[in-house]
Design a protein around this motif. Structure first.
Motif, PDB file in Angstrom:
ATOM      1  N   HIS A  17       0.664  -1.203  -0.122  1.00  0.00           N
ATOM      2  CA  HIS A  17       0.029  -0.266  -0.114  1.00  0.00           C
ATOM      3  C   HIS A  17       0.926   1.349   0.009  1.00  0.00           C
ATOM      4  O   HIS A  17       1.970   1.379   0.541  1.00  0.00           O
ATOM      5  N   PRO A  18       0.388   2.250  -0.803  1.00  0.00           N
ATOM      6  CA  PRO A  18       1.205   3.544  -0.488  1.00  0.00           C
ATOM      7  C   PRO A  18       1.607   3.971   0.907  1.00  0.00           C
ATOM      8  O   PRO A  18       0.631   4.081   1.552  1.00  0.00           O
ATOM      9  N   VAL A  61     -18.910   3.730  -8.439  1.00  0.00           N
ATOM     10  CA  VAL A  61     -19.492   2.572  -8.839  1.00  0.00           C
ATOM     11  C   VAL A  61     -18.581   1.381  -8.681  1.00  0.00           C
ATOM     12  O   VAL A  61     -18.715   0.475  -8.256  1.00  0.00           O
ATOM     13  N   ALA A  62     -17.550   1.590  -9.436  1.00  0.00           N
ATOM     14  CA  ALA A  62     -16.320   0.568  -9.680  1.00  0.00           C
ATOM     15  C   ALA A  62     -15.948   0.148  -8.243  1.00  0.00           C
ATOM     16  O   ALA A  62     -15.691  -1.200  -7.958  1.00  0.00           O
ATOM     17  N   HIS A  63     -15.396   1.065  -7.369  1.00  0.00           N
ATOM     18  CA  HIS A  63     -14.831   0.830  -6.074  1.00  0.00           C
ATOM     19  C   HIS A  63     -15.959   0.118  -5.413  1.00  0.00           C
ATOM     20  O   HIS A  63     -15.516  -0.777  -4.461  1.00  0.00           O
ATOM     21  N   PHE A  64     -17.237   0.508  -5.294  1.00  0.00           N
ATOM     22  CA  PHE A  64     -18.299   0.103  -4.479  1.00  0.00           C
ATOM     23  C   PHE A  64     -18.422  -1.799  -4.851  1.00  0.00           C
ATOM     24  O   PHE A  64     -18.775  -2.214  -4.054  1.00  0.00           O
ATOM     25  N   GLU A  65     -18.535  -1.683  -6.011  1.00  0.00           N
ATOM     26  CA  GLU A  65     -18.662  -3.231  -6.469  1.00  0.00           C
ATOM     27  C   GLU A  65     -17.531  -3.970  -6.368  1.00  0.00           C
ATOM     28  O   GLU A  65     -17.689  -5.372  -5.862  1.00  0.00           O
ATOM     29  N   TYR A  66     -16.136  -3.303  -6.102  1.00  0.00           N
ATOM     30  CA  TYR A  66     -15.015  -4.488  -5.739  1.00  0.00           C
ATOM     31  C   TYR A  66     -14.957  -4.640  -4.429  1.00  0.00           C
ATOM     32  O   TYR A  66     -14.973  -5.787  -3.804  1.00  0.00           O
ATOM     33  N   TYR A  67     -15.544  -3.767  -3.610  1.00  0.00           N
ATOM     34  CA  TYR A  67     -15.610  -3.992  -2.024  1.00  0.00           C
ATOM     35  C   TYR A  67     -16.821  -4.880  -1.684  1.00  0.00           C
ATOM     36  O   TYR A  67     -16.700  -5.676  -1.001  1.00  0.00           O
ATOM     37  N   ALA A 124      -5.275  -4.281  -1.673  1.00  0.00           N
ATOM     38  CA  ALA A 124      -5.334  -4.266  -3.223  1.00  0.00           C
ATOM     39  C   ALA A 124      -6.419  -3.402  -3.601  1.00  0.00           C
ATOM     40  O   ALA A 124      -6.209  -2.519  -4.506  1.00  0.00           O
ATOM     41  N   ALA A 125      -7.778  -3.605  -3.170  1.00  0.00           N
ATOM     42  CA  ALA A 125      -8.752  -2.601  -3.538  1.00  0.00           C
ATOM     43  C   ALA A 125      -8.544  -1.112  -2.949  1.00  0.00           C
ATOM     44  O   ALA A 125      -8.817  -0.467  -3.787  1.00  0.00           O
ATOM     45  N   ASN A 126      -7.749  -0.960  -1.719  1.00  0.00           N
ATOM     46  CA  ASN A 126      -7.452   0.500  -1.658  1.00  0.00           C
ATOM     47  C   ASN A 126      -6.357   0.897  -2.595  1.00  0.00           C
ATOM     48  O   ASN A 126      -6.399   2.255  -2.680  1.00  0.00           O
ATOM     49  N   LYS A 127      -5.582   0.324  -2.993  1.00  0.00           N
ATOM     50  CA  LYS A 127      -4.702   0.789  -4.083  1.00  0.00           C
ATOM     51  C   LYS A 127      -5.155   1.221  -5.298  1.00  0.00           C
ATOM     52  O   LYS A 127      -4.989   2.204  -5.818  1.00  0.00           O
ATOM     53  N   MET A 128      -6.381   0.398  -5.614  1.00  0.00           N
ATOM     54  CA  MET A 128      -7.211   0.934  -6.796  1.00  0.00           C
ATOM     55  C   MET A 128      -7.771   2.245  -6.356  1.00  0.00           C
ATOM     56  O   MET A 128      -7.804   2.965  -7.412  1.00  0.00           O
ATOM     57  N   ALA A 129      -8.180   2.413  -4.995  1.00  0.00           N
ATOM     58  CA  ALA A 129      -8.789   3.601  -4.723  1.00  0.00           C
ATOM     59  C   ALA A 129      -7.859   4.757  -4.856  1.00  0.00           C
ATOM     60  O   ALA A 129      -7.977   5.971  -5.258  1.00  0.00           O
ATOM     61  N   GLU A 130      -6.375   4.424  -4.692  1.00  0.00           N
ATOM     62  CA  GLU A 130      -5.374   5.525  -4.859  1.00  0.00           C
ATOM     63  C   GLU A 130      -5.257   5.936  -6.352  1.00  0.00           C
ATOM     64  O   GLU A 130      -4.815   6.915  -6.490  1.00  0.00           O
ATOM     65  N   TYR A 131      -5.321   4.907  -7.233  1.00  0.00           N
ATOM     66  CA  TYR A 131      -4.940   5.408  -8.532  1.00  0.00           C
ATOM     67  C   TYR A 131      -6.220   5.812  -9.424  1.00  0.00           C
ATOM     68  O   TYR A 131      -5.963   6.449 -10.203  1.00  0.00           O
ATOM     69  N   ASN A 132      -7.447   5.184  -8.981  1.00  0.00           N
ATOM     70  CA  ASN A 132      -8.544   5.321  -9.702  1.00  0.00           C
ATOM     71  C   ASN A 132      -9.193   6.582  -8.927  1.00  0.00           C
ATOM     72  O   ASN A 132     -10.433   6.429  -8.427  1.00  0.00           O
TER      73      ASN A 132
END
Length: 448
Positions: free
Chosen positions: A42-43, A396-402, A431-439
């Protein structure tokens, strides 16, 4: 007069240390392509390099008569063979001739990167024997009260030392839990993480397909290059807030550029891959509507809106999210670029409708952003809650991944013992949190 305690025995850190050789290894580790795996969890801020962390731990515990070669050998720096020179001299010479090498860095230096190596059982036994002798029969405890990303206590554990670490912030606290508790107790989970990660991704993807339409069969959108558009106060035409129209401009790859076209009060975007001179005639992709000072020029009427007038529009939500290029992945695994379509824009509208109609998403990331120096800038642009950092489709994307991770959580806990299951769930969450950082709206487009 300075107090002096004769009971304190001098330590290696008080003497001459092989700082240059360790510094060379620190630089090698800083290469983004070859960083230690824990750096990707994680960053986090100010991660300490492995060689320096090992040196800090060992030099703080070993006796002052420990030689530089003994330290470097314990640090796993240098080849495991007899040399006609010191390890420090060997490493320095290798650094000086690095540009003349014919193979990889590892082949040139003649030993692996230290973060990939742990001390052998023989080395550990000898180390512990030396430490017990110096510390009156017991191994000293290493304490890091502000451990951050956890490199120092992690390397301390690697040397089999009693270790205590503390951290107040929840993000590094989770990182510490993974490094200092899960890793020693559970071991590698790469296979399990890959297996369950694929399941989570597949489940989320099924629920997100309508928001990521494929224009041609087999072409799956990989990322959208987006911007904000505001309305020109003079002619009413939309103005995309783009400083330049280059998407990709590399000597070793295709050139990709977007050329805008005015149609009424709207702007259409044409994606050009390796454009010809004819396609580029009269067009400079380095000149977008946004100037360096933040002023915005209308593509239709040419009137300039000053930056002081643009910011209030963004803060008050007087803007639209605009896609101006789509990067897609083809069925053969290659990547390409295309112009946005009507379906792409409809998908964006669907995401906005979902945000406004789904009660569960209405509470997702709805906590207010606290005041502070680091949050002042997003709040200046009207981002008051954490959810405001994301466009509707991103949210929506982050919500669906969580949601997808939550969907599999009970199954994971039923298949593994509690500690292993917890480690898998935490790693997938990171991993999902990293997506939230980049996206997010605040992240620039990451070409990788």
């Amino acid at each position: 007069m300075t107090d002096h305690n004769d009971d304190l025995k001098p330590l290696a850190i008080e003497g001459q240390l092989p700082l240059k050789a360790v510094g060379i290894e620190n630089l090698k580790e800083a290469n983004p392509k070859h960083m230690p795996p824990h750096r990707y969890l994680h960053p986090w801020f100010a991660r300490r390099p492995t060689p320096a962390s090992r040196l800090a731990v060992l030099a703080s515990l070993l006796a002052s008569d420990t030689s530089s070669d003994e330290l470097l050998s314990l640090l796993q720096i240098g080849p495991k063979k007899d040399l006609n020179e010191s390890l420090e001299t060997y490493v320095e010479k290798k650094k000086a001739t690095e540009s003349e090498r014919s193979g990889t860095l590892g082949e040139h230096y003649g030993y692996p990167r230290p973060f990939t190596q742990s001390p052998s059982q023989t080395e550990l036994s000898q180390l512990h024997q030396s430490l017990e002798q110096h510390w009156d029969g017991s191994l000293p405890t290493v304490l890091d009260p502000t451990a951050g990303g956890g490199v120092i206590p992690f390397e301390s554990l690697r040397y089999g030392l009693p270790t205590k670490a503390n951290e107040l912030n929840p993000v590094p606290s989770i990182i510490l839990k993974v490094l200092l508790e899960y890793a020693p107790a559970v071991g590698t989970l790469s296979g399990e993480i890959e297996e369950w990660g694929k399941k989570v991704k597949k489940h989320a993807k099924e629920n997100l397909e309508e928001f990521y339409p494929s224009t041609n069969p087999g072409q799956v959108p990989a990322s959208y290059v987006c911007t904000y558009s505001i309305e020109c106060p003079t002619c009413g035409c939309e103005i995309p807030l783009v400083p330049k129209w280059w998407i990709r401009n590399r000597k070793s790859a295709q050139d990709v550029v977007v050329r805008p076209k005015i149609t009424g009060d709207e702007v259409e975007f044409q994606c050009l891959v390796d454009p010809s001179d004819e396609e580029m005639a009269g067009f400079d992709p380095s000149e977008g509507p946004v100037s360096r000072g933040g002023d915005v020029e209308c593509l239709s009427c040419g009137v300039v809106t000053e930056s002081e007038s643009v910011q209030p529009k963004l803060k008050q939500g007087e803007f639209e999210y605009t896609i101006y290029c789509v990067k897609f992945r083809d069925s053969d695994g290659s990547y390409g670029y295309r112009s946005p379509t009507v379906e792409d824009h409809k998908a964006t509208e669907k995401a906005e409708q979902r945000i406004n109609s789904d009660f569960q998403i209405s509470n997702f990331l709805s906590e207010p952003i606290p005041d502070g120096k680091k949050t002042k800038e997003p709040k200046r642009y009207g981002m008051e809650e954490w959810r405001d950092l994301y466009s509707p489709r991103q949210l929506v994307a982050h919500f669906e991944y969580y949601n997808s991770l939550d969907y599999y959580k009970d199954e994971i806990y039923s298949e593994f013992d509690e500690e292993t299951a917890e480690a898998i769930v935490v790693l997938l969450t990171l991993a999902a949190n990293k997506m939230a950082e980049y996206n997010s709206r605040l992240a620039s487009w990451h070409m990788g």
